[in-house]
Design a protein around this motif. Structure first.
Motif, PDB file in Angstrom:
ATOM      1  N   GLY A 169      -4.796 -43.701  64.752  1.00 44.19           N
ATOM      2  CA  GLY A 169      -5.561 -44.928  64.565  1.00 44.19           C
ATOM      3  C   GLY A 169      -4.701 -46.107  64.142  1.00 44.19           C
ATOM      4  O   GLY A 169      -5.019 -47.259  64.463  1.00 44.19           O
ATOM      5  N   LEU A 170      -3.619 -45.830  63.439  1.00 47.24           N
ATOM      6  CA  LEU A 170      -2.702 -46.888  63.003  1.00 47.24           C
ATOM      7  C   LEU A 170      -1.626 -47.183  64.042  1.00 47.24           C
ATOM      8  O   LEU A 170      -0.818 -48.101  63.858  1.00 47.24           O
ATOM      9  CB  LEU A 170      -2.034 -46.487  61.689  1.00 47.24           C
ATOM     10  CG  LEU A 170      -2.949 -46.371  60.462  1.00 47.24           C
ATOM     11  CD1 LEU A 170      -2.198 -45.742  59.299  1.00 47.24           C
ATOM     12  CD2 LEU A 170      -3.486 -47.751  60.064  1.00 47.24           C
ATOM     13  N   GLY A 171      -1.588 -46.407  65.106  1.00 47.95           N
ATOM     14  CA  GLY A 171      -0.564 -46.593  66.125  1.00 47.95           C
ATOM     15  C   GLY A 171       0.821 -46.181  65.651  1.00 47.95           C
ATOM     16  O   GLY A 171       1.825 -46.760  66.069  1.00 47.95           O
ATOM     17  N   LEU A 172       0.879 -45.151  64.799  1.00 44.00           N
ATOM     18  CA  LEU A 172       2.144 -44.710  64.219  1.00 44.00           C
ATOM     19  C   LEU A 172       2.466 -43.278  64.642  1.00 44.00           C
ATOM     20  O   LEU A 172       1.570 -42.491  64.922  1.00 44.00           O
ATOM     21  CB  LEU A 172       2.068 -44.753  62.692  1.00 44.00           C
ATOM     22  CG  LEU A 172       1.827 -46.117  62.033  1.00 44.00           C
ATOM     23  CD1 LEU A 172       1.558 -45.944  60.547  1.00 44.00           C
ATOM     24  CD2 LEU A 172       3.022 -47.041  62.263  1.00 44.00           C
ATOM     25  N   GLU A 173       3.743 -42.972  64.682  1.00 44.02           N
ATOM     26  CA  GLU A 173       4.174 -41.592  64.759  1.00 44.02           C
ATOM     27  C   GLU A 173       4.227 -41.026  63.342  1.00 44.02           C
ATOM     28  O   GLU A 173       4.357 -41.768  62.378  1.00 44.02           O
ATOM     29  CB  GLU A 173       5.568 -41.497  65.392  1.00 44.02           C
ATOM     30  CG  GLU A 173       5.648 -41.981  66.821  1.00 44.02           C
ATOM     31  CD  GLU A 173       7.055 -41.845  67.383  1.00 44.02           C
ATOM     32  OE1 GLU A 173       7.933 -41.293  66.656  1.00 44.02           O
ATOM     33  OE2 GLU A 173       7.282 -42.276  68.518  1.00 44.02           O
ATOM     34  N   ILE A 174       4.130 -39.717  63.222  1.00 42.66           N
ATOM     35  CA  ILE A 174       4.350 -39.085  61.926  1.00 42.66           C
ATOM     36  C   ILE A 174       5.791 -38.594  61.895  1.00 42.66           C
ATOM     37  O   ILE A 174       6.161 -37.671  62.626  1.00 42.66           O
ATOM     38  CB  ILE A 174       3.367 -37.936  61.671  1.00 42.66           C
ATOM     39  CG1 ILE A 174       1.931 -38.462  61.610  1.00 42.66           C
ATOM     40  CG2 ILE A 174       3.717 -37.214  60.357  1.00 42.66           C
ATOM     41  CD1 ILE A 174       0.882 -37.396  61.338  1.00 42.66           C
ATOM     42  N   GLN A 203       7.364 -45.156  61.937  1.00 44.23           N
ATOM     43  CA  GLN A 203       7.436 -43.714  61.636  1.00 44.23           C
ATOM     44  C   GLN A 203       6.838 -43.476  60.255  1.00 44.23           C
ATOM     45  O   GLN A 203       7.495 -43.677  59.246  1.00 44.23           O
ATOM     46  CB  GLN A 203       8.887 -43.244  61.692  1.00 44.23           C
ATOM     47  CG  GLN A 203       9.531 -43.389  63.067  1.00 44.23           C
ATOM     48  CD  GLN A 203      11.032 -43.170  62.999  1.00 44.23           C
ATOM     49  OE1 GLN A 203      11.758 -43.927  62.348  1.00 44.23           O
ATOM     50  NE2 GLN A 203      11.490 -42.125  63.661  1.00 44.23           N
ATOM     51  N   ALA A 204       5.611 -43.060  60.222  1.00 39.96           N
ATOM     52  CA  ALA A 204       4.914 -42.894  58.946  1.00 39.96           C
ATOM     53  C   ALA A 204       5.305 -41.591  58.266  1.00 39.96           C
ATOM     54  O   ALA A 204       5.610 -40.586  58.908  1.00 39.96           O
ATOM     55  CB  ALA A 204       3.404 -42.903  59.176  1.00 39.96           C
ATOM     56  N   LEU A 205       5.299 -41.648  56.948  1.00 38.10           N
ATOM     57  CA  LEU A 205       5.317 -40.431  56.149  1.00 38.10           C
ATOM     58  C   LEU A 205       3.895 -40.230  55.648  1.00 38.10           C
ATOM     59  O   LEU A 205       3.326 -41.120  55.011  1.00 38.10           O
ATOM     60  CB  LEU A 205       6.286 -40.555  54.974  1.00 38.10           C
ATOM     61  CG  LEU A 205       7.758 -40.689  55.379  1.00 38.10           C
ATOM     62  CD1 LEU A 205       8.174 -42.149  55.369  1.00 38.10           C
ATOM     63  CD2 LEU A 205       8.646 -39.868  54.476  1.00 38.10           C
ATOM     64  N   ALA A 244      11.849 -40.753  53.060  1.00 38.53           N
ATOM     65  CA  ALA A 244      11.998 -41.888  53.971  1.00 38.53           C
ATOM     66  C   ALA A 244      13.442 -42.384  53.972  1.00 38.53           C
ATOM     67  O   ALA A 244      13.997 -42.721  55.026  1.00 38.53           O
ATOM     68  CB  ALA A 244      11.057 -43.015  53.560  1.00 38.53           C
ATOM     69  N   ARG A 245      14.042 -42.418  52.800  1.00 36.00           N
ATOM     70  CA  ARG A 245      15.445 -42.846  52.711  1.00 36.00           C
ATOM     71  C   ARG A 245      16.370 -41.792  53.329  1.00 36.00           C
ATOM     72  O   ARG A 245      17.318 -42.130  54.058  1.00 36.00           O
ATOM     73  CB  ARG A 245      15.836 -43.105  51.260  1.00 36.00           C
ATOM     74  CG  ARG A 245      15.140 -44.319  50.652  1.00 36.00           C
ATOM     75  CD  ARG A 245      15.894 -44.837  49.428  1.00 36.00           C
ATOM     76  NE  ARG A 245      15.266 -46.055  48.930  1.00 36.00           N
ATOM     77  CZ  ARG A 245      14.442 -46.097  47.883  1.00 36.00           C
ATOM     78  NH1 ARG A 245      14.169 -44.996  47.214  1.00 36.00           N
ATOM     79  NH2 ARG A 245      13.911 -47.238  47.501  1.00 36.00           N
ATOM     80  N   HIS A 246      16.097 -40.540  53.063  1.00 40.31           N
ATOM     81  CA  HIS A 246      16.953 -39.467  53.585  1.00 40.31           C
ATOM     82  C   HIS A 246      16.964 -39.467  55.111  1.00 40.31           C
ATOM     83  O   HIS A 246      18.027 -39.327  55.736  1.00 40.31           O
ATOM     84  CB  HIS A 246      16.446 -38.121  53.068  1.00 40.31           C
ATOM     85  CG  HIS A 246      17.171 -36.948  53.641  1.00 40.31           C
ATOM     86  ND1 HIS A 246      18.420 -36.560  53.221  1.00 40.31           N
ATOM     87  CD2 HIS A 246      16.814 -36.065  54.629  1.00 40.31           C
ATOM     88  CE1 HIS A 246      18.808 -35.499  53.904  1.00 40.31           C
ATOM     89  NE2 HIS A 246      17.853 -35.173  54.761  1.00 40.31           N
TER      90      HIS A 246
END
Length: 466
Positions: free
Chosen positions: A223-228, A360-362, A351-353
């Motif tokens: 729905g947000l148009g993001l990949e996980i 690219q969502a977490l 996210a930093r690692h």
């Protein structure tokens, strides 16, 4: 040893301890409530105003109110470009999504004819939200229910268990004392009529998250148009982290990130200790944790979690002054518990690692809301003093400047070590065999447990219609 709570149900509950089997929703219906018969769905919606009504069994879904509830944490808070999407479990009937596994485990036990209301007393070992879930589910389905819970957990946890009609058997220690829970459960197992529903080993817990929590995460991301890019979860019983396996089927490049406290780094370096992140267990690797599917381990500090929770709960003005939209910052009040902040801090580290970008969502979760932690923050104030405006600004660094320390990549050798650690709890203490332990090494073992949900759903529908 103290015992707290009620024997039986409150007068407002429509069930006593009866022998009639109650069968609730299937995994498919919990994943998508629109599959419920229209009249049943309408009755369940009406029951939302009556928290003890058994019809709320049909509200055990991330989508019981429509869309999956979530919030997106911006760079102004987290300091990372990747969006951190937090699903909120507090719209479940008990205020936590852990009620879903409590129901799933019990439903499977009933189908296997291992328990029946009026014949067995249910025992739910827990450090919090699963026990609260069991306290709600058991009486709603006609069972006397006991929750085995460490005595140092928040006062609100004990109150909720009693309000739902269950009893508490309190064990020594805190969140970190799972072994003491197991010792008490061993005693209770020997008493005739008790049936143990152990979230740490029952695959109904695994199946709920693999099929339902993962679907909720994917729906929000789409729905947000993001990949996980990563799914992040503190272990606890290691039920929730199973969602990462299903998410990889939709986003093959996604990573599954496990989380534990710096103060008790069990998987990180076979360590021990005590911590205050209520809702995540430690000092053992749970039976249902598929460690071979875990890509990264992140450790966070428990005091960071407590101080970060207070900032999100009470520091709205500071957050707005530091660049968070006013409506967004205000919406975070009451949404987070301690383990939710723990998951967020771990997601920032991950996210930093992985150097994830803005598409690219977490995805992680706030397992519960603030309603079970006011006493914890009062204790924090007594220890550290009230949070002033200057202190709130300093606490932003908890989110923006999380260190890159205490990360461990799940290499084949590391995963093997995590697997081998199960031996000490499950073979030496809990009666599993070495052959059963070795079976967990086979990917087909986990696939079979995932696919078993379809068989369970067919059986549930048949029994519900009888």
């Amino acid at each position: 040893m103290r015992s707290r709570g009620l024997v039986g149900l409150r007068a407002s509950a429509p069930l006593g301890y009866v022998r009639t089997m109650i069968f609730g929703p299937t995994f498919a219906e919990m994943r998508d409530p629109s599959l419920l018969p229209a009249d049943l769905r309408a009755k369940a919606a009406d029951a939302r105003s009556r928290p003890l009504d058994p019809l709320n069994l049909f509200n055990l879904s991330w989508k019981a109110d429509g869309a999956v509830p979530f919030t997106v944490l911006p760079e102004a808070l987290t300091g990372v470009r990747a969006p951190i999407v937090v699903l909120s479990g507090r719209r479940f009937p008990t205020g936590s999504h852990k009620v879903g596994p409590a129901y799933s485990i019990l439903a499977e036990k009933q189908l296997a004819n291992e328990c029946a209301p009026g014949e067995q007393t249910l025992v739910f070992p827990s450090t919090g939200n699963f026990g609260i879930g069991g306290a709600w589910v058991g009486p709603r389905m006609g069972y006397r229910s006991l929750v085995v819970l460490p005595e140092e957990m928040s006062a609100e946890r004990f109150e909720k268990i009693g309000d739902y009609g269950a009893e508490v058997v309190a064990t020594p220690g805190s969140e970190s004392n799972v072994k003491e829970i197991y010792d008490k459960v061993k005693e209770l197992r020997a008493e005739r009529g008790n049936r143990i529903l152990n979230q740490f080993e029952e695959f109904g817990n695994y199946r709920f998250h693999f099929h339902c929590t993962a679907a909720a995460a994917v729906e929000v991301a789409d729905g947000l148009g993001l990949e996980i890019g990563a799914f992040v979860s503190a272990m606890g019983s290691a039920g929730t982290i199973a969602a990462g396996e299903a998410i990889k089927k939709r986003f093959p490049s996604s990573c599954t990130v496990a989380v534990e406290p710096v103060q008790c780094p069990t998987l990180y370096d076979v360590g021990f200790g005590a911590h205050r992140i209520e809702g995540i267990g430690d000092k053992h690797v749970t039976w249902i944790h598929n460690v071979f599917a875990t890509d990264l381990l992140v450790c966070v500090d428990d005091l960071d979690c407590l101080r970060g929770l207070q900032l999100l709960q009470e520091g709205t003005d500071t957050l707005v002054a530091e660049g968070v939209a006013e409506g967004l910052a205000g919406s975070w009040r009451d949404v987070f518990g301690i383990s939710g902040v723990c998951n967020v801090l771990a997601a920032i580290k991950a996210a930093r690692h992985y150097a994830l970008g803005p598409k690219q969502a977490l995805v992680t979760m706030a397992t519960d809301g603030f309603d079970r932690y006011p006493s914890v923050l009062r204790k924090l104030d007594a220890e550290c003093g009230p949070m002033s405006g200057d202190e709130a600004r300093r606490r932003l660094a908890i989110f923006r400047e999380q260190s890159a320390e205490h990360l461990l990549v799940g290499t084949p050798g590391v995963r093997r070590r995590w697997h081998n650690q199960k031996y000490f709890t499950w073979v030496e203490q809990q009666g599993k065999t070495v052959a059963e332990l070795r079976a967990l090494e086979d990917p087909a073992f986990w696939t079979a447990h995932q696919e078993k949900a379809q068989e369970i759903d067919r059986a549930l529908l048949a029994r519900r219609g009888a």
